[in-house]
Scaffold this motif. Structure first.
Motif, PDB file in Angstrom:
ATOM      1  N   UNK A  18       0.820  -1.212   0.000  1.00  0.00           N
ATOM      2  CA  UNK A  18       0.000   0.000   0.000  1.00  0.00           C
ATOM      3  C   UNK A  18       0.855   1.264   0.000  1.00  0.00           C
ATOM      4  N   UNK A  19       1.864   1.304   0.884  1.00  0.00           N
ATOM      5  CA  UNK A  19       2.710   2.493   0.985  1.00  0.00           C
ATOM      6  C   UNK A  19       3.513   2.726  -0.297  1.00  0.00           C
ATOM      7  N   UNK A  20       4.045   1.649  -0.875  1.00  0.00           N
ATOM      8  CA  UNK A  20       4.897   1.795  -2.058  1.00  0.00           C
ATOM      9  C   UNK A  20       4.091   1.931  -3.346  1.00  0.00           C
ATOM     10  N   UNK A  21       2.776   1.754  -3.244  1.00  0.00           N
ATOM     11  CA  UNK A  21       1.937   1.859  -4.449  1.00  0.00           C
ATOM     12  C   UNK A  21       1.949   3.274  -5.017  1.00  0.00           C
ATOM     13  N   UNK A  22       2.362   4.243  -4.195  1.00  0.00           N
ATOM     14  CA  UNK A  22       2.410   5.632  -4.656  1.00  0.00           C
ATOM     15  C   UNK A  22       3.656   5.911  -5.495  1.00  0.00           C
ATOM     16  N   UNK A  23       4.648   5.007  -5.440  1.00  0.00           N
ATOM     17  CA  UNK A  23       5.823   5.138  -6.305  1.00  0.00           C
ATOM     18  C   UNK A  23       5.427   4.763  -7.733  1.00  0.00           C
ATOM     19  N   UNK A  24       6.002   5.450  -8.701  1.00  0.00           N
ATOM     20  CA  UNK A  24       5.631   5.236 -10.104  1.00  0.00           C
ATOM     21  C   UNK A  24       6.355   4.011 -10.662  1.00  0.00           C
ATOM     22  N   UNK A  25       5.576   3.032 -11.151  1.00  0.00           N
ATOM     23  CA  UNK A  25       6.176   1.838 -11.775  1.00  0.00           C
ATOM     24  C   UNK A  25       6.474   2.155 -13.242  1.00  0.00           C
ATOM     25  N   UNK A  26       7.740   2.425 -13.531  1.00  0.00           N
ATOM     26  CA  UNK A  26       8.122   2.870 -14.880  1.00  0.00           C
ATOM     27  C   UNK A  26       9.358   2.165 -15.424  1.00  0.00           C
ATOM     28  N   UNK A  27       9.995   1.307 -14.614  1.00  0.00           N
ATOM     29  CA  UNK A  27      11.274   0.710 -15.014  1.00  0.00           C
ATOM     30  C   UNK A  27      11.080  -0.673 -15.636  1.00  0.00           C
ATOM     31  N   UNK A  28      11.725  -0.883 -16.795  1.00  0.00           N
ATOM     32  CA  UNK A  28      11.642  -2.144 -17.522  1.00  0.00           C
ATOM     33  C   UNK A  28      12.936  -2.946 -17.348  1.00  0.00           C
ATOM     34  N   UNK A  29      12.972  -4.142 -17.959  1.00  0.00           N
ATOM     35  CA  UNK A  29      14.149  -5.012 -17.832  1.00  0.00           C
ATOM     36  C   UNK A  29      15.401  -4.295 -18.311  1.00  0.00           C
ATOM     37  N   UNK A  30      15.310  -3.611 -19.450  1.00  0.00           N
ATOM     38  CA  UNK A  30      16.504  -2.926 -19.976  1.00  0.00           C
ATOM     39  C   UNK A  30      17.001  -1.849 -19.015  1.00  0.00           C
ATOM     40  N   UNK A  31      16.061  -1.206 -18.303  1.00  0.00           N
ATOM     41  CA  UNK A  31      16.464  -0.199 -17.335  1.00  0.00           C
ATOM     42  C   UNK A  31      17.240  -0.820 -16.182  1.00  0.00           C
ATOM     43  N   UNK A  32      16.760  -1.978 -15.703  1.00  0.00           N
ATOM     44  CA  UNK A  32      17.439  -2.641 -14.592  1.00  0.00           C
ATOM     45  C   UNK A  32      18.768  -3.248 -15.028  1.00  0.00           C
ATOM     46  N   UNK A  33      18.840  -3.736 -16.266  1.00  0.00           N
ATOM     47  CA  UNK A  33      20.125  -4.233 -16.772  1.00  0.00           C
ATOM     48  C   UNK A  33      21.140  -3.093 -16.810  1.00  0.00           C
ATOM     49  N   UNK A 359       5.135  11.602  -6.616  1.00  0.00           N
ATOM     50  CA  UNK A 359       5.391  10.256  -6.114  1.00  0.00           C
ATOM     51  C   UNK A 359       6.855   9.877  -6.095  1.00  0.00           C
ATOM     52  N   UNK A 360       7.739  10.865  -5.862  1.00  0.00           N
ATOM     53  CA  UNK A 360       9.178  10.596  -5.848  1.00  0.00           C
ATOM     54  C   UNK A 360       9.739  10.831  -4.444  1.00  0.00           C
ATOM     55  N   UNK A 361      10.627   9.938  -3.963  1.00  0.00           N
ATOM     56  CA  UNK A 361      11.196  10.083  -2.607  1.00  0.00           C
ATOM     57  C   UNK A 361      12.367  11.057  -2.576  1.00  0.00           C
ATOM     58  N   UNK A 362      12.111  12.308  -2.926  1.00  0.00           N
ATOM     59  CA  UNK A 362      13.201  13.272  -3.084  1.00  0.00           C
ATOM     60  C   UNK A 362      13.759  13.784  -1.760  1.00  0.00           C
ATOM     61  N   UNK A 363      12.983  13.666  -0.674  1.00  0.00           N
ATOM     62  CA  UNK A 363      13.535  14.047   0.622  1.00  0.00           C
ATOM     63  C   UNK A 363      14.620  13.057   1.045  1.00  0.00           C
ATOM     64  N   UNK A 364      14.382  11.785   0.788  1.00  0.00           N
ATOM     65  CA  UNK A 364      15.395  10.767   1.078  1.00  0.00           C
ATOM     66  C   UNK A 364      16.610  10.964   0.183  1.00  0.00           C
ATOM     67  N   UNK A 365      16.359  11.326  -1.081  1.00  0.00           N
ATOM     68  CA  UNK A 365      17.457  11.590  -2.020  1.00  0.00           C
ATOM     69  C   UNK A 365      18.309  12.756  -1.531  1.00  0.00           C
ATOM     70  N   UNK A 366      17.667  13.800  -1.030  1.00  0.00           N
ATOM     71  CA  UNK A 366      18.392  14.961  -0.504  1.00  0.00           C
ATOM     72  C   UNK A 366      19.263  14.560   0.685  1.00  0.00           C
TER      73      UNK A 366
END
Length: 477
Positions: A18-33, A359-366
């Motif tokens: 539920x909590x992570x559902x707000x993150x955008x699912x946009x990454x494909x296999x090529x992105x992870x490779x 939906x980006x964790x930019x505070x953690x990134x900072x």
């Protein structure tokens, strides 16, 4: 509630979904490779084979790379099943929190955090040093005060390191998918440079340089050299290069169809990395005698110039500097998602676990960026390098053993993944023992610093996390 029940209270996986559902699912296999190869095949591919060969293994450095890859591969299978079954942000931290409990999840996550803080700072400083070396012949030179960490060779702040880490953070702040596209482009460029070195180097190989392939064992000032003792010492040095597949798992909450995407990304990137590492190692050993690489910060350039290809050396080294951005992107993405997970669960101030409007964790990134910049810019930290391996190996041992607890719950309160670790129940035990095998090969200082980091983690958990976590608040109701 008893002490044991407190530290083993487990998070419901549905809460993470539920909590992570707000993150955008946009990454494909090529992105992870691209993320995996970019992080695993970092600047070390151009330096580590020569360094390890000169210090410990001789031409047998390729064996050390293969053994280290087998160890990493065993753990990677466990990571692949965990990520497919529980595609949550935070990788090992979140998984262990679900299967073993809050305290053990915190220890696994805290161990990984050392990897991201220090490795990010290392790569930033390494990129700075290599870029300054490339610019120096053109007469472009920063004063010592802006070139080195505080207290190192007249340094006050490593300005280039600060700038590159900040630039990567700005890129990632605009979205993981945009960062992944840049990562893919840079990884392709870096792989081209590696293949260019291999192809050109193959024309200058002398088979006599491979004899004896495993030199006779003896002790040196650097420790064991030659024999299987030297190969084992080489494995402990090399293993640091393979731990980047954790950066893939940390972003699993942003994967499209994680059941298939995560195993393919984790195992595929590790396989590609092994082939590239072994290829570079074998060519390096064939072009020059391994002893020539002693104390060389750029063995690939040294080999190419010795073979009469100075122009190719400049091209490869220039691309290598640009290619370091791939490791910075991968580690910044993964580290920020881990810190976000700590805030999400109340283990650190919940402000860190908030997402922005997109939906980006930019505070953690900072948070990650500020700490990494401080380490890279102001502190000489070479003595902390093996803490990265030590911390990650501890997390790897947790994940390997976690498969046993996971299997009991798959198909019940945890999804039954389409990918499962083969040869169960033997392979999880082998993964644990293999990680322990490498950990025992680390030197005394690495284990000491890992112990200090572990104690600091205990202080934070019992001083803050145990009372402020969302599980603690849930149990009070």
């Amino acid at each position: 509630m008893s002490f044991w029940k407190t530290i083993t209270r487990k998070e419901d996986p549905r809460v993470y979904e539920n909590k992570d559902s707000h993150l955008v699912r946009s990454l494909k296999v090529r992105d992870f490779l691209a993320l995996g190869v970019g992080t695993i095949v970092s600047a070390s591919i151009f330096t580590l084979p020569g360094e390890v060969a000169a210090m410990h293994t001789g031409p047998a450095v390729a064996i050390s790379f293969v053994v280290a890859a087998v160890v990493a591969g065993l753990v990677a299978f466990a990571y692949a099943e965990m990520a497919a079954a529980m595609p949550f942000a935070g990788s090992a931290y979140s998984w262990i929190n679900v299967v073993f409990g809050e305290f053990f999840g915190w220890i696994a996550g805290w161990a990984l955090l050392a990897e991201y803080f220090i490795a990010l700072a290392f790569v930033g400083a390494g990129l700075s040093a290599n870029l300054r070396a490339l610019l120096a012949p053109a007469g472009i030179k920063l004063p010592a005060s802006l070139s080195n960490a505080f207290g190192t060779e007249g340094g006050v702040v490593d300005l280039i390191s600060v700038v590159v880490i900040a630039l990567v953070a700005i890129l990632i702040a605009h979205g993981a998918s945009k960062a992944a596209r840049v990562e893919t482009l840079l990884v392709c460029l870096k792989v081209f440079a590696i293949l260019l070195f291999v192809v050109v180097g193959l024309t200058a190989i002398k088979t006599s340089n491979y004899v004896p392939f495993i030199p006779k064992y003896h002790e040196t000032a650097n420790g064991p050299f030659g024999g299987w003792q030297g190969i084992y010492a080489g494995v402990s040095m090399i293993f640091l290069s393979y731990i980047g597949f954790d950066s893939i798992a940390a972003n699993s909450a942003e994967a499209i169809n994680p059941q298939k995407t995560m195993p393919r990304g984790i195992l595929g990137s590790l396989l590609i990395a092994v082939v590239l590492f072994v290829s570079v190692a074998m060519v390096l050993m064939g072009v020059l005698p391994y002893s020539k690489y002693a104390n060389s910060a750029e063995p690939v350039g040294l080999a190419l110039r010795a073979a009469g290809h100075g122009g190719v050396a400049v091209v490869v080294q220039s691309i290598a500097v640009v290619g370091m951005f791939t490791a910075l992107i991968g580690m910044s993405l993964a580290g920020s998602r881990l810190i976000y997970s700590f805030g999400r669960d109340g283990m650190l101030p919940k402000w860190i676990g908030k997402l922005d409007k997109a939906g980006r964790p930019n505070r953690a990134l900072l948070t990650l960026t500020i700490v990494a910049i401080v380490i890279a810019a102001f502190f000489p930290f070479a003595f902390l390098s093996q803490l990265v391996s030590a911390g990650t190996l501890i997390a790897f041992m947790f994940v390997s053993l976690g498969i046993y607890a996971l299997r009991k719950r798959e198909g019940k309160d945890i999804a039954d993944p389409s990918f499962k670790m083969p040869f169960y129940p033997v392979m999880p035990a082998l993964g644990f023992l293999a990680a322990l095998f490498v950990f025992m090969g680390l030197d005394y200082q690495a284990k000491l610093y890992a112990g200090i980091w572990f104690v600091l983690g205990l202080v934070i958990y019992f001083g803050y996390g145990v009372r402020h976590s969302f599980l603690a608040k849930k149990n009070k109701k």
